[in-house]
Design a protein around this motif. Structure first.
Motif, PDB file in Angstrom:
ATOM      1  N   LEU A 243       0.958  -1.092   0.166  1.00 27.50           N
ATOM      2  CA  LEU A 243       0.022   0.173  -0.066  1.00 27.50           C
ATOM      3  C   LEU A 243       0.794   1.329  -0.035  1.00 27.50           C
ATOM      4  O   LEU A 243       0.716   2.130  -0.607  1.00 27.50           O
ATOM      5  N   GLU A 244       1.847   1.316   0.725  1.00 29.00           N
ATOM      6  CA  GLU A 244       2.662   2.504   0.863  1.00 29.00           C
ATOM      7  C   GLU A 244       4.057   2.067   1.209  1.00 29.00           C
ATOM      8  O   GLU A 244       4.143   1.120   2.151  1.00 29.00           O
TER       9      GLU A 244
ATOM     10  N   GLU B  33       0.243   2.749   9.270  1.00 28.38           N
ATOM     11  CA  GLU B  33      -0.630   1.812   9.388  1.00 28.38           C
ATOM     12  C   GLU B  33      -2.014   2.347   9.939  1.00 28.38           C
ATOM     13  O   GLU B  33      -2.992   1.691   9.952  1.00 28.38           O
TER      14      GLU B  33
ATOM     15  N   ARG C  54      -3.319   5.114   9.906  1.00 28.70           N
ATOM     16  CA  ARG C  54      -4.150   5.591   8.956  1.00 28.70           C
ATOM     17  C   ARG C  54      -4.909   4.951   8.052  1.00 28.70           C
ATOM     18  O   ARG C  54      -6.067   5.010   7.553  1.00 28.70           O
ATOM     19  N   TRP C  55      -4.206   3.872   7.382  1.00 32.53           N
ATOM     20  CA  TRP C  55      -4.757   2.908   6.537  1.00 32.53           C
ATOM     21  C   TRP C  55      -5.978   2.154   7.184  1.00 32.53           C
ATOM     22  O   TRP C  55      -6.832   1.932   6.705  1.00 32.53           O
TER      23      TRP C  55
ATOM     24  N   GLU D 208      -8.852   4.224   7.373  1.00 33.59           N
ATOM     25  CA  GLU D 208      -9.540   4.409   6.224  1.00 33.59           C
ATOM     26  C   GLU D 208     -10.194   3.272   5.660  1.00 33.59           C
ATOM     27  O   GLU D 208     -11.414   3.457   5.261  1.00 33.59           O
ATOM     28  N   ARG D 209      -9.690   2.247   5.791  1.00 25.10           N
ATOM     29  CA  ARG D 209     -10.392   0.996   5.198  1.00 25.10           C
ATOM     30  C   ARG D 209     -11.674   0.506   6.091  1.00 25.10           C
ATOM     31  O   ARG D 209     -12.570   0.037   5.520  1.00 25.10           O
TER      32      ARG D 209
END
Length: 238
Positions: free
Chosen positions: A42-43, A56, A58-59, A62-63
């Motif tokens: 992802l990043e 992590e 943040r991801w 968001e998901r």
């Protein structure tokens, strides 16, 4: 989240799953099988490990907001943030750890029960630890009055009674022991010429602060913003 390659991280996950680790993610890995699992990067973070942890968080946020059914037990990051164990989970963890090698066992169940360390081993530990909390290395060095972590702490009568009974009679480690003439001579020689108490500050603490007294001739009593009597009242206040 990993500081290594994605391939290496996946191999570690698959190894943990084969060993039977119990989490939703490893249960899912065992059910799906390694051949049906793909990893998407992802990043890539090239700054600090803290930034990697924040990415992590943040991801995951968001998901989850997008409605994805994630298997993460926490909110991500460098620690177990967002995880609160239920009573059932704690009991299950206790049962899994009972009897596991490396856990605490008492009495005859302990593998070291009835044994003792050699004099050489005890001396080696003594030398390695000597001076660790001496002087400025002591975390409470120079901390007096309200700055000391034990300031204001007063034991209840029940606590005092329990401590008294725990060290009374044969339960006292020095019960029935008498210093030898050589030991008395060594202590006498070590203390010869040393003022007692060892310092004015020590005398102030022992004879004024601890007893709740104020002396007009003691410099520490006069310099204190609050008298030792006031300190005692504060400690004994509910």
């Amino acid at each position: 989240m990993t500081q290594y390659s994605v391939r290496r991280r996946l191999r570690r996950h698959l190894s943990n799953a084969r060993q039977g680790r119990k989490t939703p993610f490893y249960d899912w890995l065992r059910r799906e099988g390694a051949e049906n699992v793909e990893v998407d990067l992802l990043e890539t973070i090239t700054t600090t490990r803290e930034d990697l942890g924040m990415a992590e968080v943040r991801w995951i946020s968001e998901r989850r907001a997008a409605g994805d059914r994630l298997l993460n037990l926490t909110d991500g990051g460098l620690g177990p943030t967002g995880a609160v164990w239920t009573d059932e989970q704690r009991e299950a963890a206790r049962q899994r750890s009972t009897g596991r090698p490396g856990t605490s066992r008492f009495g005859a169940a302990n593998t070291f029960f009835g044994k003792s360390h050699t004099a050489e081993q005890r001396e080696a530990w003594s030398l390695s630890r000597r001076g660790m909390n001496l002087g400025a290395k002591n975390p409470n060095f120079g901390r007096f009055g309200p700055d000391h972590p034990s300031y204001g702490h007063v034991m209840t009568p029940e606590q005092r009674q329990a401590l008294s009974e725990a060290r009374r009679g044969e339960r006292n480690p020095n019960y029935g022991k008498t210093p030898s003439a050589e030991a008395r001579a060594r202590v006498s020689a070590a203390l010869r010429g040393r003022p007692m108490p060892s310092s004015r500050r020590n005398a102030h603490t022992r004879h004024h602060t601890n007893k709740g007294k104020v002396s007009e001739t003691c410099q520490y009593c006069q310099e204190s913003a609050a008298s030792p009597a006031d300190w005692r009242e504060e400690r004994e206040a509910p």
